[in-house]
Scaffold this motif. Structure first.
Motif, PDB file in Angstrom:
ATOM      1  N   GLN A 203      38.118  86.940  14.364  1.00 11.61           N
ATOM      2  CA  GLN A 203      38.402  88.279  14.906  1.00 11.61           C
ATOM      3  C   GLN A 203      38.351  88.269  16.426  1.00 11.61           C
ATOM      4  O   GLN A 203      39.166  88.877  17.103  1.00 11.61           O
ATOM      5  CB  GLN A 203      37.387  89.289  14.360  1.00 11.61           C
ATOM      6  CG  GLN A 203      37.718  89.714  12.949  1.00 11.61           C
ATOM      7  CD  GLN A 203      36.679  90.670  12.396  1.00 11.61           C
ATOM      8  OE1 GLN A 203      35.493  90.501  12.619  1.00 11.61           O
ATOM      9  NE2 GLN A 203      37.110  91.662  11.653  1.00 11.61           N
TER      10      GLN A 203
ATOM     11  N   ARG B 180      41.478  86.641  17.793  1.00 11.65           N
ATOM     12  CA  ARG B 180      42.644  87.540  17.706  1.00 11.65           C
ATOM     13  C   ARG B 180      42.586  88.610  18.783  1.00 11.65           C
ATOM     14  O   ARG B 180      43.583  88.971  19.401  1.00 11.65           O
ATOM     15  CB  ARG B 180      42.679  88.208  16.345  1.00 11.65           C
ATOM     16  CG  ARG B 180      43.242  87.286  15.300  1.00 11.65           C
ATOM     17  CD  ARG B 180      43.537  88.059  14.029  1.00 11.65           C
ATOM     18  NE  ARG B 180      43.877  87.133  12.969  1.00 11.65           N
ATOM     19  CZ  ARG B 180      43.681  87.370  11.699  1.00 11.65           C
ATOM     20  NH1 ARG B 180      43.143  88.506  11.314  1.00 11.65           N
ATOM     21  NH2 ARG B 180      44.025  86.496  10.790  1.00 11.65           N
ATOM     22  N   SER B 181      41.375  89.104  18.973  1.00 11.76           N
ATOM     23  CA  SER B 181      41.206  90.163  19.958  1.00 11.76           C
ATOM     24  C   SER B 181      41.533  89.647  21.358  1.00 11.76           C
ATOM     25  O   SER B 181      42.201  90.323  22.151  1.00 11.76           O
ATOM     26  CB  SER B 181      39.768  90.643  19.871  1.00 11.76           C
ATOM     27  OG  SER B 181      39.593  91.768  20.625  1.00 11.76           O
TER      28      SER B 181
ATOM     29  N   THR C 293      45.338  89.165  21.777  1.00  9.45           N
ATOM     30  CA  THR C 293      46.074  90.404  22.034  1.00  9.45           C
ATOM     31  C   THR C 293      45.810  90.902  23.451  1.00  9.45           C
ATOM     32  O   THR C 293      46.736  91.270  24.176  1.00  9.45           O
ATOM     33  CB  THR C 293      45.632  91.492  21.034  1.00  9.45           C
ATOM     34  OG1 THR C 293      45.719  90.949  19.726  1.00  9.45           O
ATOM     35  CG2 THR C 293      46.513  92.713  21.125  1.00  9.45           C
ATOM     36  N   ALA C 294      44.527  90.902  23.825  1.00  7.66           N
ATOM     37  CA  ALA C 294      44.176  91.420  25.154  1.00  7.66           C
ATOM     38  C   ALA C 294      44.707  90.512  26.257  1.00  7.66           C
ATOM     39  O   ALA C 294      45.022  90.966  27.348  1.00  7.66           O
ATOM     40  CB  ALA C 294      42.664  91.561  25.271  1.00  7.66           C
TER      41      ALA C 294
ATOM     42  N   TYR D 225      42.837 101.340  14.305  1.00  6.79           N
ATOM     43  CA  TYR D 225      43.499 100.268  15.059  1.00  6.79           C
ATOM     44  C   TYR D 225      44.771  99.865  14.337  1.00  6.79           C
ATOM     45  O   TYR D 225      44.758  99.602  13.139  1.00  6.79           O
ATOM     46  CB  TYR D 225      42.585  99.044  15.188  1.00  6.79           C
ATOM     47  CG  TYR D 225      41.428  99.292  16.113  1.00  6.79           C
ATOM     48  CD1 TYR D 225      41.509  98.975  17.451  1.00  6.79           C
ATOM     49  CD2 TYR D 225      40.267  99.893  15.642  1.00  6.79           C
ATOM     50  CE1 TYR D 225      40.461  99.231  18.311  1.00  6.79           C
ATOM     51  CE2 TYR D 225      39.206 100.152  16.494  1.00  6.79           C
ATOM     52  CZ  TYR D 225      39.308  99.810  17.833  1.00  6.79           C
ATOM     53  OH  TYR D 225      38.283 100.071  18.682  1.00  6.79           O
TER      54      TYR D 225
ATOM     55  N   GLN E 160      45.938  95.900  16.606  1.00 10.66           N
ATOM     56  CA  GLN E 160      44.873  95.731  17.605  1.00 10.66           C
ATOM     57  C   GLN E 160      44.837  96.831  18.658  1.00 10.66           C
ATOM     58  O   GLN E 160      44.015  96.802  19.561  1.00 10.66           O
ATOM     59  CB  GLN E 160      44.983  94.367  18.328  1.00 10.66           C
ATOM     60  CG  GLN E 160      45.078  93.167  17.426  1.00 10.66           C
ATOM     61  CD  GLN E 160      43.728  92.699  16.945  1.00 10.66           C
ATOM     62  OE1 GLN E 160      42.707  93.098  17.461  1.00 10.66           O
ATOM     63  NE2 GLN E 160      43.725  91.869  15.939  1.00 10.66           N
TER      64      GLN E 160
ATOM     65  N   GLU F  55      30.583  89.757  15.901  1.00  8.91           N
ATOM     66  CA  GLU F  55      31.783  90.199  16.614  1.00  8.91           C
ATOM     67  C   GLU F  55      32.524  91.278  15.850  1.00  8.91           C
ATOM     68  O   GLU F  55      33.194  92.108  16.421  1.00  8.91           O
ATOM     69  CB  GLU F  55      32.742  89.029  16.856  1.00  8.91           C
ATOM     70  CG  GLU F  55      32.378  88.165  18.017  1.00  8.91           C
ATOM     71  CD  GLU F  55      31.405  87.079  17.603  1.00  8.91           C
ATOM     72  OE1 GLU F  55      30.780  87.222  16.538  1.00  8.91           O
ATOM     73  OE2 GLU F  55      31.269  86.117  18.359  1.00  8.91           O
TER      74      GLU F  55
ATOM     75  N   LEU G 198      33.712  94.142  17.951  1.00  5.33           N
ATOM     76  CA  LEU G 198      35.137  94.383  18.196  1.00  5.33           C
ATOM     77  C   LEU G 198      35.610  95.693  17.597  1.00  5.33           C
ATOM     78  O   LEU G 198      36.547  96.293  18.081  1.00  5.33           O
ATOM     79  CB  LEU G 198      35.963  93.217  17.647  1.00  5.33           C
ATOM     80  CG  LEU G 198      35.715  91.929  18.410  1.00  5.33           C
ATOM     81  CD1 LEU G 198      36.330  90.751  17.691  1.00  5.33           C
ATOM     82  CD2 LEU G 198      36.258  92.014  19.817  1.00  5.33           C
TER      83      LEU G 198
ATOM     84  N   ASN H 196      37.577  98.260  22.755  1.00  2.00           N
ATOM     85  CA  ASN H 196      39.019  98.393  22.710  1.00  2.00           C
ATOM     86  C   ASN H 196      39.663  97.297  23.558  1.00  2.00           C
ATOM     87  O   ASN H 196      38.980  96.496  24.205  1.00  2.00           O
ATOM     88  CB  ASN H 196      39.446  99.792  23.169  1.00  2.00           C
ATOM     89  CG  ASN H 196      38.924 100.094  24.547  1.00  2.00           C
ATOM     90  OD1 ASN H 196      38.850  99.200  25.396  1.00  2.00           O
ATOM     91  ND2 ASN H 196      38.556 101.330  24.788  1.00  2.00           N
ATOM     92  N   GLN H 197      40.969  97.290  23.524  1.00  2.00           N
ATOM     93  CA  GLN H 197      41.704  96.224  24.209  1.00  2.00           C
ATOM     94  C   GLN H 197      41.379  96.203  25.705  1.00  2.00           C
ATOM     95  O   GLN H 197      41.208  95.151  26.300  1.00  2.00           O
ATOM     96  CB  GLN H 197      43.193  96.446  23.992  1.00  2.00           C
ATOM     97  CG  GLN H 197      44.034  95.303  24.497  1.00  2.00           C
ATOM     98  CD  GLN H 197      45.456  95.436  24.014  1.00  2.00           C
ATOM     99  OE1 GLN H 197      45.683  95.728  22.857  1.00  2.00           O
ATOM    100  NE2 GLN H 197      46.400  95.238  24.876  1.00  2.00           N
TER     101      GLN H 197
ATOM    102  N   VAL I 222      38.087  94.542  26.314  1.00  2.00           N
ATOM    103  CA  VAL I 222      38.168  93.079  26.197  1.00  2.00           C
ATOM    104  C   VAL I 222      38.843  92.508  27.447  1.00  2.00           C
ATOM    105  O   VAL I 222      38.411  91.490  27.995  1.00  2.00           O
ATOM    106  CB  VAL I 222      38.935  92.661  24.912  1.00  2.00           C
ATOM    107  CG1 VAL I 222      39.052  91.152  24.817  1.00  2.00           C
ATOM    108  CG2 VAL I 222      38.245  93.205  23.671  1.00  2.00           C
TER     109      VAL I 222
END
Lengths: 250, 171
Positions: A45, A48-49, A52-53, A171, A174, B98, B102, B106-107, B110
């Motif tokens: 996870q 992946r996060s 994406t970021a 979400y 993401q 995590e 997570l 949020n994006q 991160v």
């Protein structure tokens, strides 16, 4: 071997960097160890996060042109095609491109709808379907402040058959967004709001889809993408959509 | 020669720019860095050994160019790497799951956490998780042994996790 020793390998396992033999060994251990499986899941996870970021910046067209200009000129083809062949090739290419875009758009749309249907079902099955419990839009809307990177309006429901039950974070691919739960009769309807993305294509105009068993309507406005999904009557889904649309622009 | 260079290099253009922006934190500097990388790579292309990893070669040129730039020199690439070689990946075992972390981050959070990492951690995490480079490719790109790639990745992820935890607690 104790779990601590396996954890040494789980990072490399998540990165796909173990030898085939080690992969089998770790896989075998994971099947019988919930703790290491949870550790692997969390690492995946996290990856992946980050992925994406991390895909955050796109170069400008001007830079691309500047760089291409800096490259030596390309050799001209030895022989020019005649115009008939060029025309035929262009037509064929256009056809292929159109079909590819159509198909990828349709499958992407299907994936998005399926993901939203999953989110809706998961929410209904949850013991705590909403994180902010309130029928008051003036309570629900501020709850999202600072949690999602946009603001939205909610309609006044007085005189309508709908009641607001609350909201939660959601979400999609993401990206964070809002999920609001409305009730009509014994049916619950989820309204998802996300930032609209140009690369996420939907059929032009409003879309009413029965492909995902649920009834769904989607539209975009003010850079936001709305999805209304539930097992309620399509007419009710549409009514709620219209209510949201009328408020969104106000 | 150009055909083959362009065919190999232009597909990496977007990734190189993204990486450059993460390194420099500045659009203009990133653009200059990418342009200089392409210029140097084109010049050095005749000496590039066919059959070796072109992507790692391009990223290495970009990184080395960055390191010799003013921002690169100030970027703290010289922070102490004490005990890096010996650090075990087990040290990263999650104290905060995590999955929980997570779900609440949020994006943007991160991205901020990545941005705040020291460059040596930021680059290794971006090359592994965003560029999806193998340990071998990362090792070629930043010129360190594979064992060091692994331990540095573990430290980088640990630092990122701690940063996210702090951010969530500070909310």
């Amino acid at each position: 071997m104790a779990c601590a020793a396996w954890r040494n390998k789980i990072g490399a396992y998540a990165d796909g960097e173990l030898s085939a033999e080690d992969m089998l060994d770790v896989g075998e251990h994971l099947r019988g160890c919930a703790s290491c499986t949870a550790d692997l899941l969390s690492r995946v996870q996290m990856k992946r996060s980050i992925q994406t970021a991390g895909k955050r910046f796109s170069p400008s067209l001007a830079l691309r042109q500047r760089i291409e200009k800096g490259l030596p000129p390309q050799k001209k083809p030895a022989r020019l095609w005649n115009w008939m062949a060029t025309l035929a090739a262009t037509c064929a290419l256009l056809l292929i491109v159109s079909l590819t875009f159509y198909r990828s758009g349709a499958s992407q749309q299907g994936r998005t709808f399926a993901e939203l249907a999953d989110l809706h079902v998961t929410t209904l099955a949850s013991a705590t379907p909403v994180d902010v419990v309130s029928t008051d839009r003036h309570t629900v809307k501020p709850w999202f402040q600072g949690k999602i990177p946009f603001a939205f309006n909610l309609p006044e429901l007085g005189g309508t058959p709908f009641t607001l039950e609350g909201g939660r974070m959601a979400y999609l691919e993401q990206a964070p967004g809002a999920q609001l739960i409305f009730k009509i009769g014994n049916h619950r309807i989820s309204v998802f709001i996300f930032q609209d993305r140009r690369d996420r294509r939907f059929a032009p105009g409003d879309t009413l889809s029965r492909n995902v068993t649920f009834n769904m309507e989607t539209w975009a406005g003010d850079n936001l993408r709305y999805f209304v999904i539930g097992d309620a009557d399509p007419g009710d889904i549409h009514k709620l959509s219209e209510l949201l649309k009328s408020t969104a622009g106000s | 020669m150009r055909g083959s260079f362009e065919e190999l290099a232009m597909p990496l253009f977007d990734s190189l720019y993204n990486f450059a922006r993460w390194l420099t934190h500045d659009r203009e500097e990133a653009e200059d860095l990418v342009q200089e990388t392409f210029t140097k790579a084109l010049k050095g292309f005749p000496s590039f050994r066919q059959g070796t990893n072109f992507r790692a070669w391009m990223f290495r040129i970009l990184r080395n160019t960055f390191l010799t730039s003013r921002t690169g020199l100030k970027s703290g690439m010289t922070v102490s790497l004490d005990s890096e070689e010996g650090e075990s990946a087990a040290a990263v075992t999650a104290e905060t799951p995590e999955s929980l972390l997570l779900a609440h981050s949020n994006q943007k959070m991160v991205q901020e956490a990545i941005e705040e990492l020291p460059v040596i951690f930021r680059e290794v995490i971006l090359l592994c998780d965003v560029e999806e480079m193998s340990y071998q490719e990362i090792s070629e790109t930043i010129a360190i042994p594979i064992g060091t790639v692994m331990s540095r990745l573990a430290r980088a992820r640990n630092a990122l996790r701690q940063s996210l935890t702090k951010k969530l607690q500070g909310e």
